[in-house]
Write a protein that holds these residues in place. Sequence first.
Motif, short mmCIF file in Angstrom:
data_model
loop_
_atom_site.label_atom_id
_atom_site.label_comp_id
_atom_site.label_asym_id
_atom_site.label_seq_id
_atom_site.Cartn_x
_atom_site.Cartn_y
_atom_site.Cartn_z
N ALA A 66 0.82 -1.21 0.00
CA ALA A 66 0.00 0.00 0.00
C ALA A 66 0.85 1.26 0.00
CB ALA A 66 -0.93 -0.01 1.21
N LEU A 67 1.90 1.28 0.80
CA LEU A 67 2.73 2.47 0.90
C LEU A 67 3.54 2.70 -0.37
CD1 LEU A 67 3.68 4.88 2.49
CD2 LEU A 67 5.34 3.40 3.67
N ALA A 68 4.03 1.62 -0.98
CA ALA A 68 4.78 1.76 -2.23
C ALA A 68 3.92 2.38 -3.32
CB ALA A 68 5.29 0.39 -2.69
N ILE A 69 2.68 1.93 -3.41
CA ILE A 69 1.77 2.48 -4.43
C ILE A 69 1.39 3.92 -4.09
CG2 ILE A 69 -0.55 2.27 -5.39
CD1 ILE A 69 -0.22 -0.80 -5.09
N ALA A 70 1.06 4.17 -2.84
CA ALA A 70 0.64 5.51 -2.44
C ALA A 70 1.73 6.54 -2.68
CB ALA A 70 0.23 5.51 -0.97
N ALA A 71 2.96 6.23 -2.27
CA ALA A 71 4.05 7.19 -2.39
C ALA A 71 4.33 7.55 -3.84
CB ALA A 71 5.32 6.63 -1.74
N GLN A 72 4.21 6.58 -4.74
CA GLN A 72 4.44 6.86 -6.16
C GLN A 72 3.23 7.53 -6.81
OE1 GLN A 72 6.88 3.57 -8.21
NE2 GLN A 72 6.09 2.55 -6.37
N ALA A 121 -0.02 -4.33 -17.54
CA ALA A 121 0.57 -4.22 -16.21
C ALA A 121 -0.23 -3.28 -15.32
CB ALA A 121 2.01 -3.72 -16.32
N GLY A 122 -1.13 -2.53 -15.93
CA GLY A 122 -1.95 -1.60 -15.18
C GLY A 122 -3.04 -1.04 -16.07
N GLU A 123 -4.03 -0.45 -15.43
CA GLU A 123 -5.10 0.18 -16.20
C GLU A 123 -5.83 1.18 -15.31
OE1 GLU A 123 -8.41 -1.08 -19.51
OE2 GLU A 123 -7.89 -2.54 -17.97
N ALA A 124 -6.11 2.34 -15.86
CA ALA A 124 -6.88 3.37 -15.16
C ALA A 124 -8.21 3.53 -15.87
CB ALA A 124 -6.12 4.69 -15.15
N MET A 125 -9.28 3.46 -15.14
CA MET A 125 -10.61 3.54 -15.72
C MET A 125 -11.25 4.87 -15.39
SD MET A 125 -11.70 -0.32 -14.64
CE MET A 125 -10.46 -1.62 -14.77
N ASP A 126 -11.85 5.50 -16.37
CA ASP A 126 -12.51 6.78 -16.16
C ASP A 126 -13.64 6.61 -15.15
OD1 ASP A 126 -13.27 9.43 -16.47
OD2 ASP A 126 -14.58 9.00 -18.17
N GLN A 127 -13.61 7.41 -14.10
CA GLN A 127 -14.59 7.35 -13.02
C GLN A 127 -14.60 5.98 -12.35
OE1 GLN A 127 -16.51 10.13 -12.13
NE2 GLN A 127 -15.20 11.16 -13.62
N GLY A 128 -13.49 5.25 -12.45
CA GLY A 128 -13.43 3.92 -11.87
C GLY A 128 -12.08 3.65 -11.24
N PRO A 129 -11.85 2.40 -10.83
CA PRO A 129 -10.63 2.06 -10.09
C PRO A 129 -9.38 2.05 -10.97
CG PRO A 129 -11.89 0.09 -10.57
CD PRO A 129 -12.74 1.24 -10.99
N VAL A 130 -8.26 1.96 -10.28
CA VAL A 130 -6.97 1.77 -10.94
C VAL A 130 -6.52 0.34 -10.67
CG1 VAL A 130 -4.53 2.41 -10.91
CG2 VAL A 130 -6.28 4.18 -10.77
N MET A 131 -6.06 -0.34 -11.72
CA MET A 131 -5.55 -1.70 -11.59
C MET A 131 -4.04 -1.67 -11.78
SD MET A 131 -4.17 -4.45 -13.31
CE MET A 131 -4.64 -4.41 -15.02
N LEU A 132 -3.32 -2.40 -10.93
CA LEU A 132 -1.86 -2.45 -11.01
C LEU A 132 -1.36 -3.88 -10.81
CD1 LEU A 132 -1.12 0.62 -8.72
CD2 LEU A 132 -0.74 0.56 -11.20
N SER A 133 -0.27 -4.21 -11.49
CA SER A 133 0.45 -5.45 -11.26
C SER A 133 1.54 -5.18 -10.23
CB SER A 133 1.07 -5.94 -12.57
OG SER A 133 2.23 -6.73 -12.33
N TRP A 134 1.53 -5.92 -9.11
CA TRP A 134 2.54 -5.71 -8.08
C TRP A 134 3.93 -6.03 -8.61
CZ3 TRP A 134 4.04 -3.05 -4.33
CH2 TRP A 134 5.06 -3.47 -3.47
N GLN A 135 4.03 -7.02 -9.47
CA GLN A 135 5.32 -7.35 -10.07
C GLN A 135 5.91 -6.14 -10.78
OE1 GLN A 135 5.52 -9.96 -13.73
NE2 GLN A 135 6.55 -11.34 -12.29
N ASP A 136 5.06 -5.38 -11.47
CA ASP A 136 5.54 -4.21 -12.19
C ASP A 136 5.75 -3.02 -11.27
OD1 ASP A 136 5.38 -4.56 -15.44
OD2 ASP A 136 4.06 -5.94 -14.40
#
Length: 263
Positions: A66-72, A121-136
Motif C-alpha cells: 500500500a505504501l509503495a503504491i501511495a508514495a508513487q 501491467a496496469g489500467e486506469a478507468m474513467d470514473q473507476g478504479p486503478v488496476m496495477l500489477s505488483w510485479q511491475d
Amino acid sequence: MFKWLRRLRALPPIPDAAWRATLTRYAFLGALPSAQQQRLRTLAAEFLRDKEFHGTQGFVITDEVALAIAAQAVLPVLHLKDGLDWYDDFVGIVVHPSEVVAPRKVVDDALVVHEYEEVVAGEAMDQGPVMLSWQDVLASSVSSEGGYNVVIHEFAHKIDMRNGIADGCPPLPAGFMGRRSAREARAAWMAVLQPAYDDFREKTILAERFGAEPPWLDDYGATSISEFFAVACEAYFVNRPNFARDFPAVLVLFDAFFRPAQA
C-alpha cells in the motif's frame, strides 16, 4: 493494512522505518529534497486514508504494498494546486500479483468490431478504479534508467482523464503559460506535445520495421497521444536528466504544469 489511518481524520505519521524503506527502494523518491519528501509523506498518508486496496488471486495487501503504491501515486500531484482532488473520481485500487490479460473490443472506421486480448501491467478507468500489477510496481524500483513506472503511468492517465477524456492534455489552470483562455492554453499544450508524439511514433516505426535505433522511451507511447503523455510522465518523474535531453520542449511544458511554482 494502515487501518489506523482510515479510522481517523487526523493523519498520524507513517512509521519512520516503513517510510525510509520506501524511499530507499524507490530511489527517485529518496532523491527528492527533504521538504518535498515531507510533502510527499503527508499526501501519501492522505491517499492511504481515502483509498481502498483490494488484492486478487490471493494476493495480500500488506503495508509495504500500500505504501509503495501511495508514495508513487501522489508524486505527480505533489505540486499541483488541488493535490489529491485530482484523484477524487475513484476509491478502489486493485492489485494483481503480476500482469493480467484484458479483453478488448474496438470498432474500426468501417464499423467492424474487432475483439482481442491484451496483456497489461496496469489500467486506469474513467470514473473507476486503478488496476496495477505488483510485479511491475516492484520493477519500478530498478527501472528508472529506462524511464519505466507503472504507477505513475496509470495515475497520469487519471490526471489526463480529469476533464472526461484521455487525450494527452489534462485540464489546464487559468493563465497557463500566459494564455488568456482554456482554448488558448490547450492549443499551446498540443503545439508542443503533438509534434513530440509524432516524432516519437515515427522513430518507433523506423526501429520496428527497418531496424533503426529505437527511442529511449517505452514504445507503448507510440500507441496514441494519450499513451505518449502517460509514458512521458513516467520518464519525467523518474529520470529527469534523460527526459530533458530527449524532450526539452516537453520538459518545459511539463514543468509549467506539474511544477508551476518552479516554472
